[in-house]
Design a protein around this motif. Sequence first.
Motif, PDB file in Angstrom:
ATOM      1  N   LEU A   8       0.851  -1.186   0.000  1.00 27.63           N
ATOM      2  CA  LEU A   8       0.000   0.000   0.000  1.00 27.63           C
ATOM      3  C   LEU A   8       0.886   1.235   0.000  1.00 27.63           C
ATOM      4  CD1 LEU A   8      -1.472  -2.388   1.786  1.00 27.63           C
ATOM      5  CD2 LEU A   8      -3.207  -0.635   2.046  1.00 27.63           C
ATOM      6  N   VAL A   9       0.687   2.068  -1.012  1.00 28.82           N
ATOM      7  CA  VAL A   9       1.522   3.249  -1.215  1.00 28.82           C
ATOM      8  C   VAL A   9       0.793   4.494  -0.709  1.00 28.82           C
ATOM      9  CG1 VAL A   9       2.739   4.664  -2.908  1.00 28.82           C
ATOM     10  CG2 VAL A   9       2.604   2.163  -3.217  1.00 28.82           C
ATOM     11  N   ASN A  10       1.361   5.132   0.289  1.00 27.70           N
ATOM     12  CA  ASN A  10       0.804   6.372   0.846  1.00 27.70           C
ATOM     13  C   ASN A  10      -0.694   6.270   1.166  1.00 27.70           C
ATOM     14  OD1 ASN A  10       3.224   7.816   0.867  1.00 27.70           O
ATOM     15  ND2 ASN A  10       2.951   8.546  -1.228  1.00 27.70           N
ATOM     16  N   PRO A  11      -1.095   5.288   1.971  1.00 27.70           N
ATOM     17  CA  PRO A  11      -2.527   5.131   2.293  1.00 27.70           C
ATOM     18  C   PRO A  11      -2.961   6.088   3.402  1.00 27.70           C
ATOM     19  CG  PRO A  11      -1.279   3.449   3.420  1.00 27.70           C
ATOM     20  CD  PRO A  11      -0.278   4.265   2.639  1.00 27.70           C
ATOM     21  N   VAL A  12      -2.987   7.371   3.093  1.00 29.03           N
ATOM     22  CA  VAL A  12      -3.274   8.383   4.109  1.00 29.03           C
ATOM     23  C   VAL A  12      -4.464   9.238   3.680  1.00 29.03           C
ATOM     24  CG1 VAL A  12      -0.925   8.452   4.990  1.00 29.03           C
ATOM     25  CG2 VAL A  12      -1.559   9.929   3.096  1.00 29.03           C
ATOM     26  N   PRO A  13      -5.242   9.725   4.646  1.00 33.89           N
ATOM     27  CA  PRO A  13      -6.484  10.440   4.326  1.00 33.89           C
ATOM     28  C   PRO A  13      -6.280  11.784   3.647  1.00 33.89           C
ATOM     29  CG  PRO A  13      -6.081  10.441   6.695  1.00 33.89           C
ATOM     30  CD  PRO A  13      -5.081   9.508   6.094  1.00 33.89           C
ATOM     31  N   ARG A  20       0.538  -7.282   4.736  1.00 33.85           N
ATOM     32  CA  ARG A  20       0.409  -5.940   4.180  1.00 33.85           C
ATOM     33  C   ARG A  20       1.671  -5.145   4.491  1.00 33.85           C
ATOM     34  NH1 ARG A  20      -3.558  -3.243   7.158  1.00 33.85           N
ATOM     35  NH2 ARG A  20      -3.780  -4.953   8.635  1.00 33.85           N
ATOM     36  N   TYR A  21       2.269  -4.615   3.443  1.00 32.43           N
ATOM     37  CA  TYR A  21       3.419  -3.727   3.597  1.00 32.43           C
ATOM     38  C   TYR A  21       3.025  -2.318   3.175  1.00 32.43           C
ATOM     39  CZ  TYR A  21       6.535  -7.604   4.575  1.00 32.43           C
ATOM     40  OH  TYR A  21       7.148  -8.685   5.170  1.00 32.43           O
ATOM     41  N   PHE A  22       3.741  -1.353   3.743  1.00 37.13           N
ATOM     42  CA  PHE A  22       3.397   0.054   3.547  1.00 37.13           C
ATOM     43  C   PHE A  22       4.631   0.819   3.086  1.00 37.13           C
ATOM     44  CE2 PHE A  22       0.498  -1.832   6.438  1.00 37.13           C
ATOM     45  CZ  PHE A  22      -0.725  -1.204   6.263  1.00 37.13           C
ATOM     46  N   ALA A  23       4.498   1.508   1.953  1.00 35.57           N
ATOM     47  CA  ALA A  23       5.545   2.402   1.475  1.00 35.57           C
ATOM     48  C   ALA A  23       5.008   3.826   1.619  1.00 35.57           C
ATOM     49  CB  ALA A  23       5.877   2.101   0.019  1.00 35.57           C
ATOM     50  N   VAL A  24       5.680   4.599   2.445  1.00 33.44           N
ATOM     51  CA  VAL A  24       5.148   5.899   2.842  1.00 33.44           C
ATOM     52  C   VAL A  24       6.204   6.980   2.646  1.00 33.44           C
ATOM     53  CG1 VAL A  24       4.089   7.184   4.730  1.00 33.44           C
ATOM     54  CG2 VAL A  24       3.698   4.727   4.535  1.00 33.44           C
ATOM     55  N   SER A  25       5.797   8.086   2.046  1.00 32.37           N
ATOM     56  CA  SER A  25       6.703   9.216   1.885  1.00 32.37           C
ATOM     57  C   SER A  25       7.212   9.677   3.247  1.00 32.37           C
ATOM     58  CB  SER A  25       6.000  10.376   1.183  1.00 32.37           C
ATOM     59  OG  SER A  25       5.602  10.007  -0.121  1.00 32.37           O
ATOM     60  N   GLN A  26       8.431  10.136   3.288  1.00 30.08           N
ATOM     61  CA  GLN A  26       9.065  10.466   4.569  1.00 30.08           C
ATOM     62  C   GLN A  26       8.366  11.594   5.315  1.00 30.08           C
ATOM     63  OE1 GLN A  26      13.137  11.093   3.371  1.00 30.08           O
ATOM     64  NE2 GLN A  26      13.715   8.999   3.891  1.00 30.08           N
ATOM     65  N   ASP A  27       7.609  12.415   4.612  1.00 29.72           N
ATOM     66  CA  ASP A  27       6.950  13.546   5.273  1.00 29.72           C
ATOM     67  C   ASP A  27       5.578  13.183   5.833  1.00 29.72           C
ATOM     68  OD1 ASP A  27       5.906  13.149   2.777  1.00 29.72           O
ATOM     69  OD2 ASP A  27       5.679  15.263   2.290  1.00 29.72           O
ATOM     70  N   ILE A  28       5.224  11.895   5.797  1.00 32.74           N
ATOM     71  CA  ILE A  28       3.925  11.441   6.290  1.00 32.74           C
ATOM     72  C   ILE A  28       4.111  10.715   7.624  1.00 32.74           C
ATOM     73  CG2 ILE A  28       2.005   9.848   5.883  1.00 32.74           C
ATOM     74  CD1 ILE A  28       2.308  10.417   2.917  1.00 32.74           C
ATOM     75  N   ASP A  29       3.266  11.056   8.588  1.00 33.25           N
ATOM     76  CA  ASP A  29       3.339  10.403   9.900  1.00 33.25           C
ATOM     77  C   ASP A  29       1.910  10.203  10.407  1.00 33.25           C
ATOM     78  OD1 ASP A  29       4.363   9.219  12.119  1.00 33.25           O
ATOM     79  OD2 ASP A  29       5.618  10.898  12.716  1.00 33.25           O
ATOM     80  N   LYS A  30       1.714  10.129  11.706  1.00 31.42           N
ATOM     81  CA  LYS A  30       0.403   9.951  12.323  1.00 31.42           C
ATOM     82  C   LYS A  30      -0.276   8.683  11.796  1.00 31.42           C
ATOM     83  CE  LYS A  30      -0.306  14.879  13.157  1.00 31.42           C
ATOM     84  NZ  LYS A  30      -1.153  16.052  12.943  1.00 31.42           N
ATOM     85  N   ARG A  31       0.334   7.559  12.091  1.00 32.73           N
ATOM     86  CA  ARG A  31      -0.126   6.287  11.540  1.00 32.73           C
ATOM     87  C   ARG A  31      -1.563   5.958  11.920  1.00 32.73           C
ATOM     88  NH1 ARG A  31       3.695   1.224  12.644  1.00 32.73           N
ATOM     89  NH2 ARG A  31       5.146   2.805  11.881  1.00 32.73           N
ATOM     90  N   GLU A  32      -2.027   6.430  13.060  1.00 28.54           N
ATOM     91  CA  GLU A  32      -3.381   6.075  13.476  1.00 28.54           C
ATOM     92  C   GLU A  32      -4.446   6.619  12.534  1.00 28.54           C
ATOM     93  OE1 GLU A  32      -2.353  10.016  15.272  1.00 28.54           O
ATOM     94  OE2 GLU A  32      -1.359   8.074  15.083  1.00 28.54           O
ATOM     95  N   ALA A  33      -4.080   7.588  11.691  1.00 30.65           N
ATOM     96  CA  ALA A  33      -5.045   8.186  10.779  1.00 30.65           C
ATOM     97  C   ALA A  33      -4.988   7.570   9.390  1.00 30.65           C
ATOM     98  CB  ALA A  33      -4.817   9.701  10.691  1.00 30.65           C
ATOM     99  N   TRP A  34      -4.150   6.564   9.189  1.00 31.52           N
ATOM    100  CA  TRP A  34      -4.011   5.983   7.864  1.00 31.52           C
ATOM    101  C   TRP A  34      -5.280   5.235   7.453  1.00 31.52           C
ATOM    102  CZ3 TRP A  34       1.575   3.539   7.735  1.00 31.52           C
ATOM    103  CH2 TRP A  34       2.511   4.578   7.861  1.00 31.52           C
ATOM    104  N   LEU A  35      -5.400   4.991   6.142  1.00 34.46           N
ATOM    105  CA  LEU A  35      -6.550   4.274   5.605  1.00 34.46           C
ATOM    106  C   LEU A  35      -6.459   2.773   5.883  1.00 34.46           C
ATOM    107  CD1 LEU A  35      -6.751   6.095   2.156  1.00 34.46           C
ATOM    108  CD2 LEU A  35      -7.875   6.707   4.309  1.00 34.46           C
ATOM    109  N   SER A  36      -5.279   2.315   6.196  1.00 37.77           N
ATOM    110  CA  SER A  36      -5.047   0.921   6.562  1.00 37.77           C
ATOM    111  C   SER A  36      -3.973   0.931   7.632  1.00 37.77           C
ATOM    112  CB  SER A  36      -4.589   0.118   5.337  1.00 37.77           C
ATOM    113  OG  SER A  36      -4.314  -1.223   5.670  1.00 37.77           O
TER     114      SER A  36
END
Length: 201
Positions: free
Chosen positions: A11-16, A48-64
């Motif tokens: 999952l690539v950048n699964p953020v709201p 499930r693996y997650f690839a996330v841009s370095q400027d993204i945090d706050k994992r509790e708000a992710w879509l997965s």
Amino acid sequence: MAIPENSQLLLVNPVPSYLNQLDDELAGQMLEQFLRLSSAADQARVPRYFAVSQDIDKREAWLSIPCEKNKPRVFHFGHDRPVWSNADLIRAMLQEDREQLFICGFWLDDVVAAAALEAQSLGFNTHVIVDLSLSFNPQTRQTSFDRFSQFGIVPIALQNLLYEWMVKTEDDGCRKDLETFWKEQKRLDRTPICDRLNGSD
């Protein structure tokens, strides 16, 4: 056909924050589908693996939400670097010894497409979940699929993936749960909003 024991997800950048660029109805459907995919993967024991841009945090708000606390699942990459520039991600996913890779996230026409294309050279049998990979520019969507076809990358709808996991699962309880997810997705796919998820954004 997708086989749970041979599958893994990226999952690539699964953020709201990406959903904020969509209208409320489409954003709601995307969120619902990300949650359904996550629940189905956990039932089918698909990592499930997650690839996330370095400027993204706050994992509790992710879509997965990553589920395993004792194993690294989240890997960062620079916003100006490809997903697979993180060697630890490559190593972790290859160690799973599961060749079927299903990718989704934001956006299809740049980060997701590049990740899918490079995954092929790493030895994965790569699929892109089309209704969970929207295009930032809808006019480029077909171009992405044309490139996928050229390099042997398989587009797959979430409904198809859930069905294939269901029929290839031997555990009766797990299969029953996957059937519920599959039927929920079928109902969604009958609604008008599915045309925007699967065809044009």
